[in-house]
Design a protein around this motif. Structure first.
Motif, PDB file in Angstrom:
ATOM      1  N   PRO A   1      52.426  30.525  64.712  1.00 37.88           N
ATOM      2  CA  PRO A   1      52.172  30.039  66.077  1.00 37.88           C
ATOM      3  C   PRO A   1      52.565  28.574  66.261  1.00 37.88           C
ATOM      4  O   PRO A   1      53.123  28.201  67.298  1.00 37.88           O
ATOM      5  CB  PRO A   1      50.668  30.257  66.256  1.00 37.88           C
ATOM      6  N   ALA A   2      52.285  27.748  65.275  1.00 39.07           N
ATOM      7  CA  ALA A   2      52.641  26.323  65.378  1.00 39.07           C
ATOM      8  C   ALA A   2      54.156  26.136  65.391  1.00 39.07           C
ATOM      9  O   ALA A   2      54.680  25.289  66.129  1.00 39.07           O
ATOM     10  CB  ALA A   2      52.023  25.550  64.215  1.00 39.07           C
ATOM     11  N   GLU A   3      54.858  26.914  64.586  1.00 37.76           N
ATOM     12  CA  GLU A   3      56.311  26.818  64.556  1.00 37.76           C
ATOM     13  C   GLU A   3      56.918  27.292  65.865  1.00 37.76           C
ATOM     14  O   GLU A   3      57.903  26.714  66.354  1.00 37.76           O
ATOM     15  CB  GLU A   3      56.857  27.638  63.380  1.00 37.76           C
ATOM     16  N   ARG A   4      56.341  28.311  66.467  1.00 36.38           N
ATOM     17  CA  ARG A   4      56.841  28.776  67.761  1.00 36.38           C
ATOM     18  C   ARG A   4      56.664  27.696  68.827  1.00 36.38           C
ATOM     19  O   ARG A   4      57.530  27.498  69.674  1.00 36.38           O
ATOM     20  CB  ARG A   4      56.102  30.058  68.188  1.00 36.38           C
ATOM     21  N   GLU A   5      55.557  27.015  68.770  1.00 35.36           N
ATOM     22  CA  GLU A   5      55.278  25.971  69.751  1.00 35.36           C
ATOM     23  C   GLU A   5      56.273  24.810  69.614  1.00 35.36           C
ATOM     24  O   GLU A   5      56.716  24.236  70.617  1.00 35.36           O
ATOM     25  CB  GLU A   5      53.845  25.448  69.557  1.00 35.36           C
ATOM     26  N   ALA A   6      56.646  24.468  68.381  1.00 37.06           N
ATOM     27  CA  ALA A   6      57.550  23.336  68.144  1.00 37.06           C
ATOM     28  C   ALA A   6      59.000  23.662  68.468  1.00 37.06           C
ATOM     29  O   ALA A   6      59.801  22.766  68.736  1.00 37.06           O
ATOM     30  CB  ALA A   6      57.437  22.870  66.692  1.00 37.06           C
ATOM     31  N   GLY A   7      59.353  24.947  68.449  1.00 40.67           N
ATOM     32  CA  GLY A   7      60.723  25.346  68.735  1.00 40.67           C
ATOM     33  C   GLY A   7      61.591  25.401  67.494  1.00 40.67           C
ATOM     34  O   GLY A   7      61.166  25.020  66.391  1.00 40.67           O
ATOM     35  N   VAL A   8      62.815  25.873  67.665  1.00 42.77           N
ATOM     36  CA  VAL A   8      63.740  26.035  66.539  1.00 42.77           C
ATOM     37  C   VAL A   8      65.019  25.269  66.813  1.00 42.77           C
ATOM     38  O   VAL A   8      65.355  24.928  67.949  1.00 42.77           O
ATOM     39  CB  VAL A   8      64.071  27.525  66.286  1.00 42.77           C
TER      40      VAL A   8
ATOM     41  N   THR B   1      61.684  24.068  63.575  1.00 44.59           N
ATOM     42  CA  THR B   1      62.000  24.892  62.407  1.00 44.59           C
ATOM     43  C   THR B   1      63.496  25.168  62.388  1.00 44.59           C
ATOM     44  O   THR B   1      64.067  25.605  63.397  1.00 44.59           O
ATOM     45  CB  THR B   1      61.238  26.225  62.450  1.00 44.59           C
ATOM     46  N   TYR B   2      64.115  24.901  61.253  1.00 41.67           N
ATOM     47  CA  TYR B   2      65.551  25.136  61.127  1.00 41.67           C
ATOM     48  C   TYR B   2      65.793  26.610  60.789  1.00 41.67           C
ATOM     49  O   TYR B   2      65.255  27.127  59.804  1.00 41.67           O
ATOM     50  CB  TYR B   2      66.144  24.254  60.028  1.00 41.67           C
ATOM     51  N   VAL B   3      66.593  27.273  61.609  1.00 38.55           N
ATOM     52  CA  VAL B   3      66.951  28.673  61.365  1.00 38.55           C
ATOM     53  C   VAL B   3      68.356  28.684  60.782  1.00 38.55           C
ATOM     54  O   VAL B   3      69.346  28.545  61.511  1.00 38.55           O
ATOM     55  CB  VAL B   3      66.895  29.508  62.662  1.00 38.55           C
ATOM     56  N   HIS B   4      68.431  28.810  59.477  1.00 37.23           N
ATOM     57  CA  HIS B   4      69.727  28.731  58.804  1.00 37.23           C
ATOM     58  C   HIS B   4      70.608  29.917  59.180  1.00 37.23           C
ATOM     59  O   HIS B   4      70.120  31.033  59.364  1.00 37.23           O
ATOM     60  CB  HIS B   4      69.530  28.689  57.287  1.00 37.23           C
ATOM     61  N   ALA B   5      71.890  29.656  59.298  1.00 36.09           N
ATOM     62  CA  ALA B   5      72.826  30.719  59.687  1.00 36.09           C
ATOM     63  C   ALA B   5      72.968  31.785  58.613  1.00 36.09           C
ATOM     64  O   ALA B   5      73.321  32.932  58.917  1.00 36.09           O
ATOM     65  CB  ALA B   5      74.191  30.120  60.011  1.00 36.09           C
ATOM     66  N   PHE B   6      72.709  31.427  57.347  1.00 34.85           N
ATOM     67  CA  PHE B   6      72.911  32.428  56.291  1.00 34.85           C
ATOM     68  C   PHE B   6      72.012  32.232  55.070  1.00 34.85           C
ATOM     69  O   PHE B   6      71.621  33.204  54.444  1.00 34.85           O
ATOM     70  CB  PHE B   6      74.382  32.452  55.837  1.00 34.85           C
ATOM     71  N   ASP B   7      71.645  31.007  54.706  1.00 36.07           N
ATOM     72  CA  ASP B   7      70.975  30.773  53.425  1.00 36.07           C
ATOM     73  C   ASP B   7      69.453  30.848  53.552  1.00 36.07           C
ATOM     74  O   ASP B   7      68.734  29.899  53.228  1.00 36.07           O
ATOM     75  CB  ASP B   7      71.406  29.410  52.865  1.00 36.07           C
ATOM     76  N   ASP B   8      68.980  31.989  54.005  1.00 33.49           N
ATOM     77  CA  ASP B   8      67.560  32.216  54.254  1.00 33.49           C
ATOM     78  C   ASP B   8      67.299  33.704  54.026  1.00 33.49           C
ATOM     79  O   ASP B   8      67.979  34.542  54.597  1.00 33.49           O
ATOM     80  CB  ASP B   8      67.218  31.810  55.694  1.00 33.49           C
ATOM     81  N   GLU B   9      66.285  34.025  53.192  1.00 30.99           N
ATOM     82  CA  GLU B   9      66.050  35.422  52.843  1.00 30.99           C
ATOM     83  C   GLU B   9      65.735  36.293  54.063  1.00 30.99           C
ATOM     84  O   GLU B   9      66.170  37.445  54.135  1.00 30.99           O
ATOM     85  CB  GLU B   9      64.900  35.552  51.834  1.00 30.99           C
ATOM     86  N   ARG B  10      65.027  35.739  55.044  1.00 29.12           N
ATOM     87  CA  ARG B  10      64.683  36.539  56.213  1.00 29.12           C
ATOM     88  C   ARG B  10      65.902  36.759  57.119  1.00 29.12           C
ATOM     89  O   ARG B  10      66.047  37.820  57.724  1.00 29.12           O
ATOM     90  CB  ARG B  10      63.527  35.881  56.967  1.00 29.12           C
ATOM     91  N   VAL B  11      66.780  35.785  57.175  1.00 34.59           N
ATOM     92  CA  VAL B  11      68.039  35.972  57.897  1.00 34.59           C
ATOM     93  C   VAL B  11      68.893  37.008  57.175  1.00 34.59           C
ATOM     94  O   VAL B  11      69.441  37.930  57.792  1.00 34.59           O
ATOM     95  CB  VAL B  11      68.790  34.630  58.030  1.00 34.59           C
ATOM     96  N   MET B  12      69.004  36.873  55.864  1.00 36.65           N
ATOM     97  CA  MET B  12      69.788  37.823  55.074  1.00 36.65           C
ATOM     98  C   MET B  12      69.233  39.240  55.214  1.00 36.65           C
ATOM     99  O   MET B  12      69.983  40.208  55.343  1.00 36.65           O
ATOM    100  CB  MET B  12      69.779  37.387  53.601  1.00 36.65           C
ATOM    101  N   ALA B  13      67.911  39.353  55.208  1.00 39.65           N
ATOM    102  CA  ALA B  13      67.287  40.671  55.329  1.00 39.65           C
ATOM    103  C   ALA B  13      67.614  41.302  56.673  1.00 39.65           C
ATOM    104  O   ALA B  13      67.874  42.512  56.770  1.00 39.65           O
ATOM    105  CB  ALA B  13      65.780  40.543  55.150  1.00 39.65           C
TER     106      ALA B  13
END
Length: 403
Positions: free
Chosen positions: A64-71, A141-153
């Motif tokens: 919830p805190a990360e959603r509030e801060a944005g990406v 929160t930084y949403v990496h284009a590729f080097d993130d397990e949740r993005v890869m998943a």
């Protein structure tokens, strides 16, 4: 390391936003290659690219805190659109840094999905540096284009769909930029069947992975240069590199000319428009960059269709030139009445269609009683081009091939 269970867990979250895209048998390319070839049309995905899958999975797991801060993120275009759409759908503010030369169509699309676009730097890596600065300055929160397990998943759900639609698949061919897509797909497919072969493909002008695998560690190129802007990264990710070493069977490269030919063939024969990165897997198959058996079931993953129209024009002309369908030549005529007609008569006799003629009398490199002529010509293939050039030279013309 990314696990098969991670991909399975992503499936439900991703399905809320992403489509299950078609997997179609291609009579044309099966006949051309001898393989049993099926095209995974991920270019029909929402936002025109697979990137929305990984973005959706990552953003769905924010606190919830990360959603509030944005990406915030960095992207050459496709990831930008995916993040913008995924964030907007759940009410999260998104800021996306894109290279200054990012295709205009991708910049406009990202804004239309609700993302704030910041243009910075000459390539993805420069844009990523600025995005990390924003991450620190604004607490996003930084949403990496590729080097993130949740993005890869999230990207790996493509592999689950391929297996669901075609359990007999033997080889899947996947483009590689930063490595998130192939890491997810390889994890999904190997989790289903260890014998399924996964082949990665990079553009020659952005080929960090093959050399990294040879040296046993990640290497970074000084620069990248390719028409496949969606995979134009200087290096592969740290996490993705480990998955690639573990689960990808082979990595090959294709040239920009080969990409252009594949893109043109898809457009002409399959009525399918891809971007450069989307055509890379098919180019690897048609150019036989890796070995495959006759009737082997092969799936090239066409993972993006967001090509800038200016780039499309250039790529089509490049593809036509490479296949002998377009020719630009230069020659010198005696500057007298009827000289141009004589040249056109030769072209007409050889059944060549003229797109354009540029007639220049003031070029200092030719004699004062001569004129330089450049012609754009429609031809019918390499043999026709060779025959035409021979006919022109036999008629006394000195010809330079420009394209």
């Amino acid at each position: 390391m990314l696990s098969f269970e991670d991909v399975l867990a992503a499936q439900d979250r991703v399905s809320e936003t992403a489509r299950h895209t078609p997997l179609d048998y291609s009579h044309t390319f099966s006949a051309m290659t001898g393989a049993d070839l099926h095209l995974k049309h991920e270019l029909f995905q929402r936002t025109g690219s697979f990137k929305v899958r990984g973005a959706t999975n990552r953003i769905a797991t924010l606190s919830p805190a990360e959603r509030e801060a944005g990406v915030v993120t960095a992207s050459a275009g496709n990831h930008a659109q995916g993040v913008a759409l995924a964030a907007t759908r759940i009410g999260v503010d998104s800021k996306i840094v894109m290279p200054e030369q990012a295709p205009v169509s991708k910049v406009k699309a990202t804004r239309s999905y609700g993302g704030e676009v910041v243009l910075h730097g000459r390539d993805y890596d420069a844009a990523a540096e600025r995005a990390h600065e924003i991450e620190r300055e604004e607490g996003r929160t930084y949403v990496h284009a590729f080097d993130d397990e949740r993005v890869m998943a999230g990207q790996g759900t493509i592999g689950l769909e391929i297996y669901e639609d075609l359990p007999s698949v033997e080889t899947v061919v996947v483009p590689i930029g930063g490595g998130g897509l192939i890491s997810g797909i390889a994890t999904a497919l190997k989790g289903k069947d260890e014998d399924i072969r996964v082949v990665g493909v990079q553009a020659e002008g952005a080929s960090s992975v093959a050399e990294s695998l040879q040296k046993g560690h990640r290497i970074e190129r000084d620069s990248v240069e390719t028409i496949a802007d969606g995979i134009a990264t200087r290096t592969v990710g740290e996490k993705t590199f480990e998955v690639i070493r573990e689960r990808v069977d082979e990595v090959v490269t294709v040239s920009d000319s080969e990409i252009a030919v594949a893109l043109t063939a898809l457009l002409e024969r399959s009525k399918t428009l891809t971007e450069g990165a989307g055509a890379v897997p098919l180019a690897a198959v048609t150019e036989e960059k890796f070995d495959y058996a006759e009737d082997e079931t092969v799936v090239p993953a066409l993972c993006g269709g967001n090509i800038d129209l200016n780039m499309l024009t250039n790529v089509i002309m490049r593809g036509l030139a490479e296949t002998g369908r377009y020719l630009r030549i230069r020659t010198v005529l005696r500057d007298h009445p009827g000289a141009l007609e004589e040249l056109v008569t030769v072209l007409s006799r050889e059944q060549v269609n003229i797109y354009a003629i540029e007639h220049e009398r003031t070029n200092r490199d030719v004699a004062m009683n001569s004129a330089e002529v450049e012609l754009d010509l429609e031809t019918r293939g390499p043999d026709h081009v060779d025959h035409l050039l021979s006919a022109l030279r036999e008629a006394g013309y000195e010809v330079d091939v420009l394209v």
